[in-house]
Scaffold this active site. Structure first.
Site, PDB file in Angstrom:
ATOM      1  CB  SER A 147      -0.946  -0.002   1.205  1.00 45.77           C
ATOM      2  OG  SER A 147      -0.244  -0.189   2.411  1.00 45.77           O
ATOM      3  CG  HIS A 201      -1.494   3.987   3.760  1.00 49.06           C
ATOM      4  ND1 HIS A 201      -2.772   3.785   4.257  1.00 49.06           N
ATOM      5  CD2 HIS A 201      -1.042   2.755   3.420  1.00 49.06           C
ATOM      6  CE1 HIS A 201      -3.065   2.503   4.208  1.00 49.06           C
ATOM      7  NE2 HIS A 201      -2.027   1.862   3.713  1.00 49.06           N
TER       8      HIS A 201
END
Length: 368
Positions: free
Chosen positions: A132, A187
């Site tokens: 991610s 992230h």
């Protein structure tokens, strides 16, 4: 330029994309290996993730820096993998054609590393896995390209891509705040890495992807990203020494508990022999004093010499307290057996009760 012409020129830049599919296939194969080692079709055990290269601050700081990249290709369960690979498939088509295969690979790897660095900077003790961070970096790179090259993109496509990119970033960051177990630090680290790199790599649409490597701005962006990564690495709290101390203390405490159980069995067997008149109480006391107690003292010395961090220090002191009380009760018991005076035996029994109470307190500390 109308939308059809834009799409045609986009496909002309890279006729066939394969890097995106190669990355997806790599993550899928690695995940199958994870499941096979976990003997499960749904969840992956933490020890398997750690052995296969999950990012873990103490191990990374101990020299296993390769975990910063290997963790990008690991996932915790099928849903984790599916969501990440769907996002990679959606964004990969654009990134590979806009930045070229080499540029897309650089963005994926660099943003994955930035995400891993940000993760251990924010949370030094937890395991971190997943692509991610790298995927957020790709979305960040697309967002910057859309902003810088907005005049090269038809308004309809620009609005769709911009709203989709902002929607993905915003929703994912919100989910990371609202839901447990989501590594938002990775992230954000990947996102900022992708945006920083693309500030230099976002070449005009009428130039080939290869032209970005001849631009000075690309290399400046690489240097800036490397500087940010170095700053994250240098400012990350150092936990390797404390973790190694914790591991060593846990091993010593485990051996101590095993020896304690063996000692108790030996003492009870010795007392049973005295009750069965198989051995004289004087001989039993001498064996306790000359054989069992010295071995127990060696365990106490080893336990006392092991260095501990702040987290293990209370348990360490409690174990030493128990060990001292237990050793004292054995000394009193040996004296009572050798002299035959019941007073020593009563004191030994009382001291043993104190030792058991201290041991109970030790177990309560371990359970917290």
């Amino acid at each position: 330029m109308d939308e059809d012409e834009f799409i045609e020129r986009l496909h002309t830049r890279i006729e066939r994309i394969w890097l995106t599919y190669a990355l997806i296939a790599t993550c899928a194969v690695v995940f199958l290996i994870e499941l096979w080692q976990s003997r499960s079709w749904w969840t992956v055990r933490s020890d398997v993730l750690l052995s296969m290269g999950a990012s873990f601050g103490p191990k990374v700081q101990s020299g296993e820096t390769w975990r910063l990249l290997s963790a990008v290709f690991l996932h915790g369960n099928p849903l984790h993998l599916a969501l990440n690979m769907l996002a990679l498939w959606q964004i990969g088509h654009f990134i590979e054609r806009i930045y070229g295969r080499s540029g897309a690979l650089l963005l994926f790897v660099a943003c994955g590393l930035m995400g891993s660095l940000a993760s251990i900077w924010w949370r030094t003790q937890g395991l971190s896995v997943g692509a991610s961070g790298a995927i957020f970096g790709l979305y960040g790179a697309l967002l910057v390209w859309l902003i810088r090259r907005r005049h090269d993109v038809p308004m309809g496509i620009l609005k769709k891509l911009r709203s989709g990119t902002l929607g993905f970033i915003g929703y994912s960051l919100f989910a990371g705040i609202a839901l447990p177990g989501i590594d938002n630090a990775a992230h954000i680290g990947g996102l900022l890495g992708g945006m920083l790199l693309s500030l230099g790599m976002a070449a005009p649409f009428d130039r080939s992807p290869a032209s970005q490597w001849r631009r000075r701005s690309t290399w400046l962006a690489l240097l800036a990203t490397a500087a940010c990564a170095t700053a994250l690495w240098r400012t990350t709290p150092q936990v390797a020494v404390a973790w190694q101390q914790h591991v060593e203390f846990a091993e010593v405490a485990r051996n101590f508990a095993q020896h304690d159980a063996q000692l108790e069995q030996q003492v009870q067997a010795l007392l049973e022999q005295v009750r069965q008149r198989q051995i004289a109480s004087v001989a039993a006391g001498r064996e306790l004093d000359e054989v069992l107690l010295p071995a127990w003292q060696m365990q106490i010395n080893r336990l006392a010499s092991i260095p501990t961090g702040d987290a293990d220090r209370p348990r360490h002191q409690a174990l030493l307290n128990y060990a001292g009380l237990h050793g004292s009760s054995l000394q009193l018991l040996a004296r009572g057996l050798m002299t035959g005076q019941p007073g020593w035996l009563q004191l030994a029994h009382q001291r043993q009760l104190e030792a058991q109470a201290a041991l109970l307190g030790t177990r309560e500390r371990s359970a917290r």
